[in-house]
Motif scaffolding. Structure first.
Motif, PDB file in Angstrom:
ATOM      1  N   CYS A   1       0.855  -1.196   0.000  1.00 46.23           N
ATOM      2  CA  CYS A   1       0.000   0.000   0.000  1.00 46.23           C
ATOM      3  C   CYS A   1       0.886   1.239   0.000  1.00 46.23           C
ATOM      4  O   CYS A   1       1.842   1.318  -0.751  1.00 46.23           O
TER       5      CYS A   1
ATOM      6  N   LEU B   1      -6.139  -0.997   1.483  1.00 45.92           N
ATOM      7  CA  LEU B   1      -5.955  -1.218   2.919  1.00 45.92           C
ATOM      8  C   LEU B   1      -7.179  -1.891   3.528  1.00 45.92           C
ATOM      9  O   LEU B   1      -7.064  -2.833   4.325  1.00 45.92           O
TER      10      LEU B   1
ATOM     11  N   SER C   1      -0.510  -5.999   5.065  1.00 44.40           N
ATOM     12  CA  SER C   1      -0.001  -5.032   4.093  1.00 44.40           C
ATOM     13  C   SER C   1       1.224  -4.332   4.656  1.00 44.40           C
ATOM     14  O   SER C   1       1.443  -4.304   5.870  1.00 44.40           O
TER      15      SER C   1
ATOM     16  N   SER D   1       3.108  -0.454   4.199  1.00 47.84           N
ATOM     17  CA  SER D   1       2.866   0.893   3.672  1.00 47.84           C
ATOM     18  C   SER D   1       4.169   1.680   3.670  1.00 47.84           C
ATOM     19  O   SER D   1       4.581   2.237   4.696  1.00 47.84           O
TER      20      SER D   1
ATOM     21  N   ASP E   1      -1.239  -3.581   9.104  1.00 46.06           N
ATOM     22  CA  ASP E   1      -0.546  -2.738   8.133  1.00 46.06           C
ATOM     23  C   ASP E   1       0.756  -2.280   8.766  1.00 46.06           C
ATOM     24  O   ASP E   1       0.742  -1.599   9.795  1.00 46.06           O
TER      25      ASP E   1
END
Length: 269
Positions: free
Chosen positions: A140, A162, A180, A182, A236
């Protein structure tokens, strides 16, 4: 580069795996013992990267509805399994105010950044993951939670990715972990126009004192798909050099970074 063999015997797919973050992820996965398949639009780059890694590759665009199934079938035919899916391919177009965005370009952004990752996970789930388990990581961006000029389509699509990550984590547990990463500003060719003109100033505005390297993100991805992260799903992981905490950074040089906020949230492909 990772040197252990913690992923020995596993098979991995990395979309957008011929350059930038994707290429670094593919290399780290291979170094950890995984057999790797890479995808990309440039057939020559796919071939070269696959040869370098001792793996396989498939040229094509991730938004092609047939691509995920073809990719899944190739990996199962050549490796006999598919344990890891890394959705890295992305587009940062269209660029400009949302009031001027072309509807077709908007749909293309979502086709590449959101729909393509879902399609690939669906194919891998039906073919292997549902019975055998595995791990998925979606790449992401740190900027998905921010508003910036001219990157509305990109930011909105990544915010959707997300949420897709969290939704899939809930639906596919306990067989498949879905997380994920980022990234912040990373030294990729796609982001060159951001970091090259004023790299020293931008770096000075980050708590860690430098912009990211593709390997910084790649190592985080490998950790997330490894057994070391076996109780982590729906997460994340920020890999941003402290971008989100820079307001407390003593140098005060983050003003330059703020001016670039609207342009630096780029994909790692």
């Amino acid at each position: 580069m990772t040197s252990s063999h913690e992923l020995a015997g596993r098979a991995a797919v990395v979309t957008g795996g011929t350059r930038g973050i994707g290429r670094a992820v593919a290399r780290e996965l291979a170094a950890a013992g995984a057999r790797v398949c890479v995808t990309g639009r440039d057939a020559d780059a796919v071939r070269r990267t696959a040869e370098e890694l001792g793996g396989i590759g498939l040229a094509g665009g991730v938004a092609d509805p047939a691509h995920p199934q073809e990719l899944t079938e190739l990996v199962l035919r050549e490796f006999g399994r598919i344990d890891v899916v890394v959705n890295n391919a992305a587009t940062n177009q269209p660029y400009g105010p949302l009031m001027d965005v072309d509807p077709d370009a908007w749909r293309e952004a979502f086709a590449v950044n959101v729909e393509a990752p879902l399609r690939l996970v669906q194919c891998a789930w039906r073919a292997w993951l549902r019975q055998h388990g595995g791990a998925v990581v979606n790449v992401c961006t740190e900027g998905a939670g921010h508003v910036g000029p001219n990157v509305g389509a990109y930011g909105t699509s990544k915010a959707a990715l997300l949420h897709l990550t969290a939704q899939l984590a809930g639906e596919l547990a306990p067989k498949v972990r879905v997380n994920s990463v980022s990234p912040g500003l990373v030294r990729t060719e796609m982001a060159r126009f951001v970091w090259e003109p004023g790299e020293a100033e931008v770096a000075a505005g980050l708590p860690m004192g430098r912009i990211g390297e593709p390997e910084d993100v790649a190592r985080a991805v490998v950790w997330l798909v490894s057994d070391a992260a076996a109780w982590i799903t729906g997460a994340d992981l920020l890999v941003d050099g402290g971008t989100r905490v820079r307001a407390a950074h003593a140098s005060g040089a983050y003003a330059v970074h703020d001016r670039l906020r609207g342009t630096h949230h780029l994909p790692g492909a």
